[in-house]
Motif scaffolding. Sequence first.
Motif, mmCIF file in Angstrom:
data_model
loop_
_atom_site.group_PDB
_atom_site.id
_atom_site.type_symbol
_atom_site.label_atom_id
_atom_site.label_comp_id
_atom_site.label_asym_id
_atom_site.label_seq_id
_atom_site.Cartn_x
_atom_site.Cartn_y
_atom_site.Cartn_z
ATOM 1 N N UNK A 143 23.942 -1.499 -10.212
ATOM 2 C CA UNK A 143 24.881 -0.119 -10.972
ATOM 3 C C UNK A 143 26.511 -0.796 -10.568
ATOM 4 N N UNK A 144 26.747 -1.789 -8.897
ATOM 5 C CA UNK A 144 27.746 -2.005 -9.245
ATOM 6 C C UNK A 144 28.654 -2.129 -9.968
ATOM 7 N N UNK A 145 27.862 -3.709 -10.445
ATOM 8 C CA UNK A 145 28.016 -4.065 -11.521
ATOM 9 C C UNK A 145 28.871 -3.416 -12.721
ATOM 10 N N UNK A 146 27.625 -2.498 -13.403
ATOM 11 C CA UNK A 146 28.263 -1.763 -14.100
ATOM 12 C C UNK A 146 29.406 -0.659 -13.976
ATOM 13 N N UNK A 147 29.441 0.193 -12.778
ATOM 14 C CA UNK A 147 30.756 0.301 -12.525
ATOM 15 C C UNK A 147 31.640 -0.208 -12.730
ATOM 16 N N UNK A 148 32.258 -1.509 -12.180
ATOM 17 C CA UNK A 148 32.776 -2.371 -12.169
ATOM 18 C C UNK A 148 33.649 -2.518 -13.353
ATOM 19 N N UNK A 149 32.742 -2.404 -14.727
ATOM 20 C CA UNK A 149 32.825 -2.191 -16.370
ATOM 21 C C UNK A 149 33.351 -1.592 -16.707
ATOM 22 N N UNK A 150 32.609 -0.532 -16.216
ATOM 23 C CA UNK A 150 33.114 0.569 -16.787
ATOM 24 C C UNK A 150 34.735 0.551 -16.383
ATOM 25 N N UNK A 151 34.910 0.486 -14.693
ATOM 26 C CA UNK A 151 36.216 0.442 -14.910
ATOM 27 C C UNK A 151 37.306 -0.201 -15.289
ATOM 28 N N UNK A 152 37.139 -1.312 -15.663
ATOM 29 C CA UNK A 152 37.811 -2.182 -16.105
ATOM 30 C C UNK A 152 38.075 -1.807 -17.722
ATOM 31 N N UNK A 153 36.605 -1.449 -18.809
ATOM 32 C CA UNK A 153 37.002 -0.786 -19.444
ATOM 33 C C UNK A 153 37.727 0.351 -19.808
ATOM 34 N N UNK A 154 37.767 1.340 -18.742
ATOM 35 C CA UNK A 154 38.655 1.984 -18.473
ATOM 36 C C UNK A 154 40.328 2.265 -18.621
ATOM 37 N N UNK A 155 40.610 1.226 -17.733
ATOM 38 C CA UNK A 155 41.832 0.794 -17.484
ATOM 39 C C UNK A 155 42.964 0.116 -18.901
ATOM 40 N N UNK A 156 41.316 -0.876 -19.358
ATOM 41 C CA UNK A 156 42.263 -1.272 -20.686
ATOM 42 C C UNK A 156 41.570 0.009 -22.466
ATOM 43 N N UNK A 157 41.428 0.266 -22.070
ATOM 44 C CA UNK A 157 41.299 1.949 -22.736
ATOM 45 C C UNK A 157 43.027 2.710 -22.703
ATOM 46 N N UNK A 158 43.593 2.460 -21.282
ATOM 47 C CA UNK A 158 44.669 3.647 -20.516
ATOM 48 C C UNK A 158 45.527 2.582 -21.475
ATOM 49 N N UNK A 159 45.842 1.665 -21.477
ATOM 50 C CA UNK A 159 46.566 0.558 -21.948
ATOM 51 C C UNK A 159 46.633 0.787 -23.391
ATOM 52 N N UNK A 160 45.744 0.691 -23.846
ATOM 53 C CA UNK A 160 45.951 0.758 -25.264
ATOM 54 C C UNK A 160 46.647 2.447 -25.989
ATOM 55 N N UNK A 161 45.511 3.331 -24.991
ATOM 56 C CA UNK A 161 46.511 4.599 -25.643
ATOM 57 C C UNK A 161 47.698 4.997 -25.028
ATOM 58 N N UNK A 212 50.150 2.137 -25.181
ATOM 59 C CA UNK A 212 50.636 1.376 -26.341
ATOM 60 C C UNK A 212 50.628 2.099 -27.494
ATOM 61 N N UNK A 213 49.285 2.789 -27.933
ATOM 62 C CA UNK A 213 49.435 4.160 -29.300
ATOM 63 C C UNK A 213 50.889 4.772 -29.566
ATOM 64 N N UNK A 214 50.431 6.020 -28.018
ATOM 65 C CA UNK A 214 51.665 6.314 -27.902
ATOM 66 C C UNK A 214 53.084 5.710 -28.432
ATOM 67 N N UNK A 215 53.272 4.580 -27.706
ATOM 68 C CA UNK A 215 54.881 4.033 -28.103
ATOM 69 C C UNK A 215 55.008 3.854 -29.464
ATOM 70 N N UNK A 216 53.794 3.344 -30.412
ATOM 71 C CA UNK A 216 53.629 2.919 -31.369
ATOM 72 C C UNK A 216 53.872 4.033 -32.511
#
Length: 147
Positions: A77-95, A97-101
Motif C-alpha cells: 500500500x505504501x509503495x502504491x501510494x508512492x507510485x500514485x504520488x509520482x504519477x500525480x506530480x508527473x501529470x501536474x507537470x504535463x498539465x 506544459x499543456x497550458x503553456x502550449x
Amino acid sequence: MHITRTVYTAALLCLLPAQFAAAQIYTWKGKNGSTSYSDVPHNLKISNASTINVRTRTVTPPPAAQTAESAGEGSLADQQKQLNDAVSRENKKIEEQNKKIEEQNRLQKEDNCKTARLNRQFAETARVANRDEFIKRYDADIGKFCN
C-alpha cells in the motif's frame, strides 16, 4: 473446527490447476490461531506473511522486518501510494506544459489573425490582375484564424 478448514484449504492448494501453480500464495496465523491463505499478503505487507510454493510445497518464511525497512520497501500500500504520488506530480507537470502550449497557440492565432486582416486590407488597395483571388484567400485566412 479450524483444523478441518486448514486441512481442507491445504488439500485445495495441492489440487490447484497448473495455471495457478506459478502464482504466489501467502499464509499467516490469525489472532485466534487459525491459518489463512491468500494471493495477497496479510495487511498488504510481505513481511507479515510466509510464501508457499505450490509445486514444491515449500514454505518460505517472511523476510525480516528490518531488511524491508532498510531497503525502503515498506508495504504494498505504501509503495502504491508512492507510485500514485509520482504519477500525480508527473501529470501536474504535463498539465502545466499543456497550458503553456495552449497559451502560445492562442497568441500565435491572434498574430495570424492580425496578419490576415492586414493582408486583406492590402489586397483591397492593390492594383494587380488577380486581386479577387488574393481577397478570397485572405478572407479564408480571416475565417480560419479570427473565429
